[in-house]
Write a protein that holds these residues in place. Structure first.
Motif, mmCIF file in Angstrom:
data_model
loop_
_atom_site.group_PDB
_atom_site.id
_atom_site.type_symbol
_atom_site.label_atom_id
_atom_site.label_comp_id
_atom_site.label_asym_id
_atom_site.label_seq_id
_atom_site.Cartn_x
_atom_site.Cartn_y
_atom_site.Cartn_z
ATOM 1 N N UNK A 88 0.808 -1.222 0.000
ATOM 2 C CA UNK A 88 0.000 0.000 0.000
ATOM 3 C C UNK A 88 0.837 1.266 0.000
ATOM 4 N N UNK A 89 2.051 1.213 0.545
ATOM 5 C CA UNK A 89 2.885 2.421 0.532
ATOM 6 C C UNK A 89 3.277 2.811 -0.887
ATOM 7 N N UNK A 90 3.266 1.851 -1.790
ATOM 8 C CA UNK A 90 3.519 2.133 -3.208
ATOM 9 C C UNK A 90 2.209 2.323 -3.967
ATOM 10 N N UNK A 91 1.217 1.504 -3.659
ATOM 11 C CA UNK A 91 -0.020 1.484 -4.439
ATOM 12 C C UNK A 91 -0.876 2.729 -4.257
ATOM 13 N N UNK A 92 -1.012 3.209 -3.032
ATOM 14 C CA UNK A 92 -1.906 4.340 -2.799
ATOM 15 C C UNK A 92 -1.450 5.608 -3.517
ATOM 16 N N UNK A 93 -0.174 6.019 -3.380
ATOM 17 C CA UNK A 93 0.259 7.198 -4.134
ATOM 18 C C UNK A 93 0.203 6.980 -5.650
ATOM 19 N N UNK A 94 0.484 5.757 -6.096
ATOM 20 C CA UNK A 94 0.424 5.464 -7.531
ATOM 21 C C UNK A 94 -1.001 5.602 -8.052
ATOM 22 N N UNK A 95 -1.969 5.202 -7.244
ATOM 23 C CA UNK A 95 -3.374 5.360 -7.650
ATOM 24 C C UNK A 95 -3.729 6.836 -7.802
ATOM 25 N N UNK A 96 -3.337 7.652 -6.834
ATOM 26 C CA UNK A 96 -3.602 9.091 -6.948
ATOM 27 C C UNK A 96 -2.943 9.656 -8.203
ATOM 28 N N UNK A 97 -1.709 9.287 -8.421
ATOM 29 C CA UNK A 97 -0.981 9.774 -9.601
ATOM 30 C C UNK A 97 -1.701 9.375 -10.895
ATOM 31 N N UNK A 98 -2.237 8.186 -10.915
ATOM 32 C CA UNK A 98 -2.887 7.683 -12.124
ATOM 33 C C UNK A 98 -4.279 8.272 -12.353
ATOM 34 N N UNK A 99 -5.013 8.631 -11.286
ATOM 35 C CA UNK A 99 -6.431 8.957 -11.459
ATOM 36 C C UNK A 99 -6.840 10.400 -11.177
ATOM 37 N N UNK A 100 -6.055 11.162 -10.424
ATOM 38 C CA UNK A 100 -6.483 12.513 -10.036
ATOM 39 C C UNK A 100 -6.707 13.412 -11.255
ATOM 40 N N UNK A 101 -5.794 13.408 -12.196
ATOM 41 C CA UNK A 101 -5.914 14.306 -13.355
ATOM 42 C C UNK A 101 -7.211 14.043 -14.122
#
Length: 117
Positions: A88-101
């Motif tokens: 989760x320490x990798x997955x959660x920020x990666x999800x934000x990076x992938x979906x916020x825009x």
């Protein structure tokens, strides 16, 4: 103060910078208006939480994308969890990076279409 205190006591996932300003904006909206929130991230490492779908990027029904974006969020998160081996320490920020825009772009689109109605 009632709204400000309620938000402080009950909204635990993220701390707001200014609860009084949040309350002022909330109370000051006319009921026939729509509001829009842009998030800079969809996760909290501290609580191990991710938000998706309407919780992350609510749109008006005018574009008909609510369920589609929620399903896409789930698909992307699933892929990221596999790639990160459930870290989760990798997955959660990666999800934000992938979906916020994309989430913010859809919120903008919905707001502009709502204003045309």
């Amino acid at each position: 103060k009632v709204v400000s205190n309620y938000a402080k006591e009950n909204f635990k996932a993220f701390k707001l910078v200014d609860y009084d300003d949040f309350a002022k904006q909330w109370v000051g909206q006319r009921w026939n208006q729509t509001g829009m929130v842009h998030c800079n991230f969809y996760h909290s490492l501290q609580t191990g939480v991710v938000i998706m779908g309407d919780a992350a990027h609510a749109t008006s029904p005018s574009i008909g994308m609510g369920m589609n974006t929620a399903l896409r969020d789930a698909q992307v998160f699933s892929e990221i969890l596999k790639e990160s081996k459930d870290d989760l320490t990798m997955a959660l920020p990666a999800f934000s990076e992938a979906r916020v825009k994309e989430g913010n772009a859809l919120s903008d689109l919905a707001m502009h279409l709502f204003c045309l109605l």
